[in-house]
Design an enzyme around this catalytic site. Structure first.
Site, PDB file in Angstrom:
ATOM      1  N   HIS A   1      -7.256  -7.922   0.107  1.00  0.00           N
ATOM      2  CA  HIS A   1      -6.664  -7.005   0.921  1.00  0.00           C
ATOM      3  C   HIS A   1      -7.524  -7.733   1.609  1.00  0.00           C
ATOM      4  CE1 HIS A   1      -5.912  -2.882   1.295  1.00  0.00           C
ATOM      5  NE2 HIS A   1      -7.092  -2.492   1.800  1.00  0.00           N
TER       6      HIS A   1
ATOM      7  N   ASP B   1       0.638  -1.158   0.306  1.00  0.00           N
ATOM      8  CA  ASP B   1      -0.141   0.292   0.345  1.00  0.00           C
ATOM      9  C   ASP B   1       1.371   1.125   0.036  1.00  0.00           C
ATOM     10  OD1 ASP B   1      -1.416  -2.217   2.072  1.00  0.00           O
ATOM     11  OD2 ASP B   1      -2.666  -1.189   1.454  1.00  0.00           O
TER      12      ASP B   1
ATOM     13  N   GLU C   1      -4.082   1.710  -3.426  1.00  0.00           N
ATOM     14  CA  GLU C   1      -5.444   2.447  -2.281  1.00  0.00           C
ATOM     15  C   GLU C   1      -5.429   3.162  -1.321  1.00  0.00           C
ATOM     16  OE1 GLU C   1      -8.325   0.597   0.461  1.00  0.00           O
ATOM     17  OE2 GLU C   1      -6.462   0.422   1.709  1.00  0.00           O
ATOM     18  N   ASN C   2      -4.340   3.811  -0.722  1.00  0.00           N
ATOM     19  CA  ASN C   2      -4.325   4.855   0.322  1.00  0.00           C
ATOM     20  C   ASN C   2      -3.522   6.220  -0.885  1.00  0.00           C
ATOM     21  OD1 ASN C   2      -3.755   2.249   2.014  1.00  0.00           O
ATOM     22  ND2 ASN C   2      -5.131   3.417   2.633  1.00  0.00           N
TER      23      ASN C   2
ATOM     24  N   HIS D   1      -0.487  -2.638   6.631  1.00  0.00           N
ATOM     25  CA  HIS D   1       0.490  -2.326   6.482  1.00  0.00           C
ATOM     26  C   HIS D   1       2.112  -2.564   6.880  1.00  0.00           C
ATOM     27  CE1 HIS D   1      -2.118   1.788   5.345  1.00  0.00           C
ATOM     28  NE2 HIS D   1      -2.146   0.493   4.457  1.00  0.00           N
TER      29      HIS D   1
ATOM     30  N   HIS E   1      -3.203  -4.487   3.233  1.00  0.00           N
ATOM     31  CA  HIS E   1      -4.366  -3.394   3.913  1.00  0.00           C
ATOM     32  C   HIS E   1      -3.293  -3.452   5.245  1.00  0.00           C
ATOM     33  CE1 HIS E   1      -7.304  -2.217   5.825  1.00  0.00           C
ATOM     34  NE2 HIS E   1      -7.567  -3.257   6.448  1.00  0.00           N
TER      35      HIS E   1
ATOM     36  N   HIS F   1     -10.376   0.864   0.708  1.00  0.00           N
ATOM     37  CA  HIS F   1     -10.420   2.669   0.003  1.00  0.00           C
ATOM     38  C   HIS F   1     -11.261   3.274  -0.962  1.00  0.00           C
ATOM     39  CE1 HIS F   1     -10.010   3.786   4.601  1.00  0.00           C
ATOM     40  NE2 HIS F   1      -8.641   3.263   4.521  1.00  0.00           N
TER      41      HIS F   1
END
Length: 273
Positions: free
Chosen positions: A153, A8, A39-40, A180, A178, A68
């Site tokens: 995820h 991510d 996605e982040n 991290h 997801h 997200h």
């Protein structure tokens, strides 16, 4: 085939880390395919078309998403024309975008990039196992696709591991995103699928899962929100997983974690260095 998957990308710090490091890695490691979870990427929440284009220009062949996916409203529109952008396949029918894409790698190979979201402590989406069955049957490894990369995820290690074993022998790589934080369990499963529970993030680790530490600390210690989460802005680490495949079968022959910069202990794939 040489595949690099990056975890991510969180905020500006993570984007700058990827954009500054990835082009040199593509050249140095002679990478055939790069997949990035984005996605982040937009302020920690979602992705914009400009950021998508920026990551693609840096060398990403496909960008996966997660819970997200649609936090930035323009994603609802541009995802339809962004052929390399893949959101979780088990979103409800009618959700914009695609849950898997057949990507042409830099060496001309056909690679299925698939994205699925877990259900434990996550939004109650459709069954990820059944969704993967349908997708993998339609683009079988070794027949339709020369390689298959699955981004899981999900929140829990148990669900990610279960999906890894479920796809073993049918995918080249199953990797979690997801949470991290990079895990130390990269390995090749019994039937030839490379696996890692979480690739970690490309972002600043001097925070709380990529966010500036002050607001999370206030919420944990006082149980009161006093502001919004903002991505940490310090030096970022680049984290992910590297895989080399058998071109005859599409299965993995070698796998290594990748960690560079940002205060983490460095790991590079020795078989490419």
């Amino acid at each position: 085939m040489r595949i690099l998957f990056l975890g991510d990308v969180v905020g500006r710090s993570g984007r700058e880390c990827v954009v500054s490091r990835l082009p040199a890695l593509v050249s140095r490691w002679a990478l055939d395919l790069v997949v990035v979870n984005g996605e982040n990427a937009a302020g920690g929440f979602g992705i914009t078309e400009a950021i998508y284009d920026e990551l693609r220009a840096a060398g990403a062949d496909a960008i996966t998403l997660g819970n997200h996916a649609f936090d930035q409203r323009d994603a609802l529109v541009f995802i339809e024309r962004a052929e390399g952008l893949v959101r979780p396949m088990n979103y409800p029918a009618g959700t914009p975008g695609r849950g898997a894409a057949l990507i042409e790698a830099k060496n001309g190979a056909r690679v299925l990039v698939a994205n699925v979201m877990g259900r434990v402590f996550m939004d109650p989406l459709d069954d990820p196992f059944a969704a993967l069955d349908r997708t993998l049957e339609g683009a079988a490894l070794g027949r339709v696709a020369d390689a298959v990369v699955v981004d899981v995820h999900a929140e829990t290690t148990s669900e990610k591991q279960a999906i890894g074993h479920y796809c073993d022998g049918r995918a080249t790589l199953v990797v979690g995103t997801h949470t991290h934080v990079p895990t130390a369990d990269e390995r090749i499963l019994a039937h030839g699928t490379a696996y890692m529970t979480d690739a970690g993030m490309c972002g600043c680790y001097d925070g709380v899962i990529g966010m500036d530490k002050e607001e999370p600390l206030r919420r944990f210690t006082r149980k009161l929100a006093s502001g919004r989460f903002e991505p940490a802005s310090g030096p970022a680490a680049l984290c992910g997983v590297a895989v080399e495949t058998d071109d005859r079968t599409g299965l993995a022959t070698r796998v290594s974690a990748v960690r560079m910069g940002g205060g983490l202990s460095e790991v590079r794939p020795a078989f490419w260095e």
